[in-house]
Enzyme design. Sequence first.
Site, short mmCIF file in Angstrom:
data_model
loop_
_atom_site.label_atom_id
_atom_site.label_comp_id
_atom_site.label_asym_id
_atom_site.label_seq_id
_atom_site.Cartn_x
_atom_site.Cartn_y
_atom_site.Cartn_z
N LYS A 1 -15.72 -29.46 -28.75
CA LYS A 1 -15.06 -28.88 -29.91
C LYS A 1 -13.86 -28.06 -29.43
CE LYS A 1 -19.13 -28.35 -32.88
NZ LYS A 1 -18.69 -29.27 -33.95
N ARG B 1 -27.47 -35.78 -35.85
CA ARG B 1 -28.13 -36.99 -36.37
C ARG B 1 -29.01 -37.63 -35.31
NH1 ARG B 1 -22.38 -39.38 -37.89
NH2 ARG B 1 -22.07 -37.13 -38.04
N1 BES Z 1 -22.71 -28.82 -36.16
C1 BES Z 1 -21.62 -29.65 -36.49
C2 BES Z 1 -21.24 -29.59 -37.96
C3 BES Z 1 -20.72 -28.28 -38.47
C4 BES Z 1 -19.36 -28.07 -38.57
C5 BES Z 1 -21.57 -27.30 -38.91
C6 BES Z 1 -18.88 -26.88 -39.05
C7 BES Z 1 -21.10 -26.11 -39.39
C8 BES Z 1 -19.75 -25.89 -39.48
C9 BES Z 1 -21.95 -31.11 -36.17
O1 BES Z 1 -22.79 -31.30 -35.09
C10 BES Z 1 -20.67 -31.79 -35.84
O2 BES Z 1 -20.09 -31.45 -34.87
N2 BES Z 1 -20.27 -32.72 -36.68
C11 BES Z 1 -19.08 -33.46 -36.47
C12 BES Z 1 -19.42 -34.90 -36.66
C13 BES Z 1 -18.34 -35.83 -36.22
C14 BES Z 1 -18.17 -35.75 -34.74
C15 BES Z 1 -18.72 -37.24 -36.62
C16 BES Z 1 -18.07 -32.99 -37.50
O3 BES Z 1 -18.45 -32.74 -38.63
O4 BES Z 1 -16.90 -32.89 -37.16
MN MN Z 2 -21.77 -31.41 -33.26
#
Ligand code: BES
Ligand code: MN
Length: 501
Positions: free
Chosen positions: A277, A351
């Site tokens: 991230k 997931r």
């Molecule tokens: N934990 C995150 C989602 C999230 C984002 C929770 C912001 C709370 C606040 C999740 O694991 C994630 O990183 N999701 C990605 C998925 C993508 C890589 C397909 C996302 O939402 O960007």
């Molecule tokens: Mn994630």
Amino acid sequence: MKFTVVNNRFFENEQECILVGLFNAPEFTGELAELDSKFDGHLTELVKSGDLSSKLNAVSKVHTFGKIPAKRLVFIGLGKAKELSFDGLREAIGKASKSIQEMKISSFAVALDTLSTDQLDASDIAHAVSEAFTMATYRFPGYKHKGNVPETFINNLTAFSQEDSAEIEAALQVGYAHGRGVNSARALVNAPGNILTSTKLADYATEIGKKYEFEVEILDKEEMEKLGMGALLAVNQGSVEPPKMIVLKYQGRDEWNDVIGLVGKGITFDTGGYSLKPKDGIVGMKTDMGGAAAVLGAMEIIGELKPEQNVVAVIPSTDNMVSGNAFKPDDVITAMSGKTIEVLNTDAEGRLALADGMTYAKHHGANYLVDVATLTGGVIVALGNDKTGALTNDEALFEQVLEASSEAGEFIWRLPYTENDKKRVRSSKIADLNNSPGREGHAIMGGAFVGEFAEGTPWVHLDIAGTATSKSDHNLGPAGATGVMARTLALLVERFESSEK
Ligand code: BES
Ligand code: MN
Ligand code: ZN
């Protein structure tokens, strides 16, 4: 918290503070008219001058100057009686509770009958009062040496009512149990990733399991390897913290049938892994176990209220880290169900963890599945921070979840889940599934991926990425973790009706 129900009229008793409801009406009637006459009509004057307001959520403090035995009255505006919903009342009481908390008193009383309307009975009102008070006065103590705020000084709540005392006391206890479940979930979500590791989360679950006599099972890494939980293990691969698969079973019926499986994402910290991230996106990712917290909060409520239902709670837990051992994009892994998964994005880790959580819930006999997860940023883009996104493969189960959520005042909005969505998560050229079919509709993709592991079992997916935390203070709590879905899940279980006859 001690609850006392008193059948006297509220203004005849000595109290530090009494909360009184004020509806928008042409004049005072009943107890309020009597109260006004004790104040020689001055309350009517205050309403006329606007110093005492019946506007919904308006809080007015009135000192009694010895006119009645109680020291102060806090009036909460409730608007038009016909328009007040259960949810609206809960919010209003939350608002009032916050200003009562600031008084630094140790007990407070509420004139319950002044809150009553045609559509809300005494039990509903008592439930709303204790739940709202408990939630609204929650504070995260934090780790500062100075200036830590205690949750509340108040440990005594007296309810004045002419209605049945036993019923009211029971309803106060139910509301209190719901509020405490939420606050437990909040405390977990607010705890940082270095302190709340998967091991600590498992310890916490074990503790509540002991307290409520749930059957507890905590799988360690070796046991997961034996069971082939390749999806959760892949996420854990880069971590020095051992993963945990946490299982709590509550059996409220003679037979272990019609089992409701609650599966919560328990990522204690999400860096994104090799699909790292950006630095601003990492901050806050201690809250990525919000689904797990909701499930544990619900289990605490269930443990308190002991409904005649069967529940298995499953929490796949690890953090998602980078290291020489970490899983990588392009890796192909095999989930416990046997399905192979092409990893295109290590940040779509929730997931993967949930995949094995779902399969393991079924392994424990779950006939219905609800998964709860801070799964996608996409759900925030689609619905904002105040709506939980849902997906389902079963209308009847979704209907029950929706009803529970509306009773809890936790907004849910269903997203479409079509054959084309299923095709997209099955679009890998080299594996059964791929964990990241692209940005388009990615809240749906996240849910659809989890749905592949329901395999025909009625299932509802709840994406709480937006709702698990709040940027600002609100009527029912402070900024930070909200404990969202703890009450919805508990209410779903409490009110659950099997679709099999
Ligand atoms: N934990 C995150 C989602 C999230 C984002 C929770 C912001 C709370 C606040 C999740 O694991 C994630 O990183 N999701 C990605 C998925 C993508 C890589 C397909 C996302 O939402 O960007
Ligand atoms: Mn994630
Ligand atoms: Zn995540």
